[in-house]
Design an enzyme around this catalytic site. Sequence first.
Site, PDB file in Angstrom:
ATOM      1  N   ALA A  45       0.856  -1.222   0.244  1.00 26.18           N
ATOM      2  CA  ALA A  45       0.178   0.141   0.153  1.00 26.18           C
ATOM      3  C   ALA A  45       0.972   1.200   0.064  1.00 26.18           C
ATOM      4  CB  ALA A  45      -1.012  -0.002   1.471  1.00 26.18           C
ATOM      5  N   LYS A 208       9.935   6.357  22.207  1.00 29.96           N
ATOM      6  CA  LYS A 208      10.922   5.334  22.142  1.00 29.96           C
ATOM      7  C   LYS A 208      11.153   5.025  23.723  1.00 29.96           C
ATOM      8  CE  LYS A 208      13.466   6.570  17.919  1.00 29.96           C
ATOM      9  NZ  LYS A 208      14.581   7.378  17.286  1.00 29.96           N
TER      10      LYS A 208
END
Lengths: 352, 352
Positions: A45, A208
Site C-alpha cells: 500500500a 521510544k
Amino acid sequence: VSAPLRIALLGAGSVGRAVAERLLTDGEWLADRADGRRLELSAVATRTPARLAGLKVPQGVAIESDPVALVANRPFDVVVELLGGLEPAGEVLRTALDAGTAVVTANKMLLAESGEALEAQARRSRAALRFEAAVAGGTPLLSVIAEDLVAVRIERIRGVINGTTNWILDSMETSGLDLAEAVAAARAAGYAEADPSLDIEGIDAAHKLVILGRLAFGLWIPVAAVRRVATEPPGAGGPGIAGVTRADIEAARAQGQHVRLVAEVRRRGADIEAEVVPRQLLPDDPLAAARGVTNIVAIEGQPVGSVTISGPGAGGPATAAAVIADLVRIARGAGSTWAGLPARDLQPAAAR
Amino acid sequence: VSAPLRIALLGAGSVGRAVAERLLTDGEWLADRADGRRLELSAVATRTPARLAGLKVPQGVAIESDPVALVANRPFDVVVELLGGLEPAGEVLRTALDAGTAVVTANKMLLAESGEALEAQARRSRAALRFEAAVAGGTPLLSVIAEDLVAVRIERIRGVINGTTNWILDSMETSGLDLAEAVAAARAAGYAEADPSLDIEGIDAAHKLVILGRLAFGLWIPVAAVRRVATEPPGAGGPGIAGVTRADIEAARAQGQHVRLVAEVRRRGADIEAEVVPRQLLPDDPLAAARGVTNIVAIEGQPVGSVTISGPGAGGPATAAAVIADLVRIARGAGSTWAGLPARDLQPAAAR
C-alpha cells in the site's frame, strides 16, 4: 514445504522500500533462515508507487493506495506497518490484530500513544505484535531486553536514541555552530525533517523511551509523564535540546565532557520515572561515545551490572533488517516482542 | 497450569551454585516470565555438595555425585551442564541429546571441539541445545547473532572475549607490570586459574571464537585452524598474550593506543579466517574500551554496518542469568541457539 508467509507492506518510504527490496531479491537466503518458509510480498500500500521504481515487483503483487481497505479486504499472514503517525496506522493495526493477523511495525509514535490498548488487543486475539525496528533502528535492543535479559531485574535504561539530535549536538561540538545553524546543517544533510520539532523537543526519544519502559518495567508510561524540560544547564528551560546553547556545549568541552540528549527510564521504589533531557557526560560514560546518528543504550540491572549496545539508529536498509528479523521470527512461530514479559500495574511518576 | 520444567543441574561451581540459587529463591518471578511454567530444580550432580551450603534445597531434590548416571537413569526436561571440560560433559550431552532431552551448557571447550557432532545429534533428535552462557558470560551475544541479526550478512566479528587476559593487559598498562607479574596479580585477585595457560595462550578465546564462527558463518571451524601466534609485535612469536612484553605495552601507550587480545573471525572470499592475537588498537576502536574483565564484541555486516555489545564476561550470578534465559526460552518452546541459521559447507582457511 510450509506455506509462504503472505506479507502486506504498508508504506514505501526509505524503510518500506528497503523491506520490499530484500523480500524481492533475497527470498531464498531468507527462507533458509525461516525454516524454509518463504517471506512473500503479497501486496504494497502506497500513494506514491514511484517509490518502488527500479524494483522488479512481480505482476501478482497488488499495489494499492489505501492501506485500510487493503488490510480489511484481503487475508494476509502479516501486516508490516511503515506508514508512521497515528492514523490511519492505528486503524490498520486494530483491524489486523482484531482479525488475528500478525503485525510488524516501526511506528514508535503509535506504540507510545496506544501501546497499552494494542497490547491488550494482541493478547486477546493471540496475534503477534512485533516492533523491534521502532527503537534504535537496526540495532538489536527490544528482544535483547525481553528474551536475553529475561532473568535480569532491570533498574535503569539510559540511551542516546535520537540520531537527529545527536548529530546536531555533535556538530555543535565539533564545528562550533549554534543550535539554529546546526539544525539547518542537519536539514541540509538529510538528518532532520523540514519540521524537526519531534526530534528537537525530545518527543521522538520520549516515544521510544515509553517502549523501552514497557519492556523493562512492564507498564506503558503515558507520553505526558516523560519529563522533557531540563531544569538546569545544559538546555535549561527548553524541551529536549531546544534550550541547548553554544555556551552549554563549550562549558562541557572545557571540562572534556560531552552534551548528549539522554533518555532514561528507571525504577525508584515503587515508581517508574522517565525523562529525556540534555546531560553533560563524562568522557568515560558509555553514552558519551555516541557520534553522529549512532544510538547507544546502556541497560543496568541485577545481576549483570551493565550491558551496553550500540549501532545504527536509522537508515532504510539497516532498519529494514530489523523488520525482516521480526518477519523471520513470525515465520518461525514466535509471538510478540514482549515475549514472556508480564504486564505490571506499577504507577509511573506523574509528569513534572 | 503447564507442567514444571524438570531441570538436572550438573556442576555446582560459581555459575552452577548461582543457577541453583535463582531457581530456588526466584521461582514465581521466573515462572511469570515463562508463560507460568515453573523452572523446577529436580536434581543436582556435584562431588562437593558443600558448594550448595546455605541454599535451602528442598528434600525432593536429588543430590548425586555422578552426572553420567544421573542423566542416564532419570527423566528430565532439561540438563544444565556446567561441569566444564571434555569429559564426562561430552558423555552427558550425548546421552541427553540422544534421548531428546534439551541441554543448556556453558561449556565452550566442548562446543568448540565437538560442536559439529553435537549439532548433528541435536538436529536428529530434535532436542534443543542452547549455549548462550558459553561466550561473554552474562552479555547477550549468541541469540543476538542468530535471531536479531538474522537478516544481516555478517562479514566479521571482532571481540575481546577473554576477561583474564584483558585484566592482565589492562594491569600491565596501568601498573607498569611485566607479564609474569601481572599474571601473578591476576591469580591473587582470583581472575586467573592456577594454570592460566588456556587463557594466556588464547585457547579459551579460540574456543569462544569457534562458537561465534558457527553462528556468523554456519560452520564449525576446527580449533586448530584458529591462528593464535602473533607474527609481529605486540606479542610476536608467542601464542595468545604469552609473547606480550612490557615494551609492547609501553610502545602502544606512547602512541595513545592499547594492546588487547583480539579474537576475530571473518569472511574472505569463500574462506573463513579466524585468529586470536594481541593487537595494538587506536583509542577510538570500540574494543579499546575493554577494561578489566569486561567483554566487548563488534559484529560487522550488511546492511547494519557495525553493532557493538559490551558487558560482563564472567561472574557466577551474571553468567547464571544467561543460563536461566536459555531455560526460560526452552520452557516457552524455543529450539537451539542457532535458531533458524542453516549450517553451511564453507571451508575454513587452514591453520597457519
